[in-house]
Design an enzyme around this catalytic site. Sequence first.
Site, mmCIF file in Angstrom:
data_model
loop_
_atom_site.group_PDB
_atom_site.id
_atom_site.type_symbol
_atom_site.label_atom_id
_atom_site.label_comp_id
_atom_site.label_asym_id
_atom_site.label_seq_id
_atom_site.Cartn_x
_atom_site.Cartn_y
_atom_site.Cartn_z
ATOM 1 N N HIS A 56 -0.747 0.418 -2.897
ATOM 2 C CA HIS A 56 -1.329 -0.850 -3.946
ATOM 3 C C HIS A 56 -2.198 -1.512 -3.654
ATOM 4 C CE1 HIS A 56 1.913 -3.275 -2.562
ATOM 5 N NE2 HIS A 56 1.374 -3.903 -2.907
ATOM 6 N N HIS A 96 -3.957 -4.651 1.954
ATOM 7 C CA HIS A 96 -2.414 -3.727 2.665
ATOM 8 C C HIS A 96 -3.890 -2.737 3.310
ATOM 9 C CE1 HIS A 96 0.721 -5.712 1.223
ATOM 10 N NE2 HIS A 96 0.282 -5.391 -0.110
ATOM 11 N N ASP A 113 -2.567 -13.044 -6.448
ATOM 12 C CA ASP A 113 -2.899 -11.227 -7.162
ATOM 13 C C ASP A 113 -3.077 -11.253 -8.379
ATOM 14 O OD1 ASP A 113 -2.108 -11.624 -3.907
ATOM 15 O OD2 ASP A 113 -0.553 -10.734 -4.422
ATOM 16 N N LYS A 152 -3.179 -11.178 2.098
ATOM 17 C CA LYS A 152 -2.091 -11.495 2.949
ATOM 18 C C LYS A 152 -1.461 -9.832 2.543
ATOM 19 C CE LYS A 152 -0.178 -12.680 -1.852
ATOM 20 N NZ LYS A 152 0.733 -11.181 -1.371
ATOM 21 N N HIS A 211 0.425 1.157 5.453
ATOM 22 C CA HIS A 211 1.023 -0.608 5.607
ATOM 23 C C HIS A 211 2.727 0.614 5.178
ATOM 24 C CE1 HIS A 211 3.147 -3.927 4.051
ATOM 25 N NE2 HIS A 211 2.379 -4.634 4.919
ATOM 26 N N CYS A 233 5.575 -12.058 -5.973
ATOM 27 C CA CYS A 233 4.857 -12.918 -4.853
ATOM 28 C C CYS A 233 4.450 -13.943 -5.669
ATOM 29 C CB CYS A 233 2.788 -11.909 -5.300
ATOM 30 S SG CYS A 233 3.417 -11.027 -4.392
ATOM 31 N N ASP A 260 -3.408 -9.368 -2.298
ATOM 32 C CA ASP A 260 -2.652 -8.958 -0.467
ATOM 33 C C ASP A 260 -3.709 -7.682 -0.475
ATOM 34 O OD1 ASP A 260 0.354 -8.868 -1.348
ATOM 35 O OD2 ASP A 260 0.193 -7.229 -2.768
#
Length: 201
Positions: free
Chosen positions: A81, A48, A8, A106, A52, A151, A46
């Site tokens: 984010h 999203h 990330d 993810k 989310h 993470c 990440d």
Amino acid sequence: MKTLLIIDVQNDFMPGGALSVPDGDKIVPIINAMQHKFDLVVGTQDWHPQDHVSFASNHKAASTFDEIEIHGKSQTLWPDHCVQGTKGAELHPNLDTLKFEAIFRKGTDKEIDSYSAFYDNSHLKSTGLTGYLKEKGTSQLFICGLASDICVYYSIYDAFKEGFSCFFIEDASKALDIEGFLEIKKEMINMGIQIISSKAI
């Protein structure tokens, strides 16, 4: 086979980003300088959806960093984010991605958060990363990125449970909560995670 897993390194986690990690940008040149030492380089993002469940903006009367319960699990509410398709979700522009063989995304399910590169937070859904790494012949897994206490830590934990020999590259990672990370670091050591510097590779 030695594999580097870069977690990330995205714009929203950089200084000035939506969920800024202190000095997050300082790890980029370190990561770039060591990639040639590995047989395989893999990244994560990440990724999203806007709605989310982990975003405070999607809960009435909630504030960022509140702790609530969702589906029976504690959930930190984050600022919006790494929303799919936005500049904030892009990898840092100075990050060298030429050696990346794959990028695993993810946090794509709006109903559950996903800190780890391997599983969502309830371990209900796999990203497929374990199978990918094993098929590629990974034996030693070196992990770095953002953020060390979230993470990166959850990815290391799952990687260790999946049977990989795990190394945490400390100078190529930064924590969101620096003081809180000291306890997590002790836990890593107790688990048998090897904590190293990029210079030791």
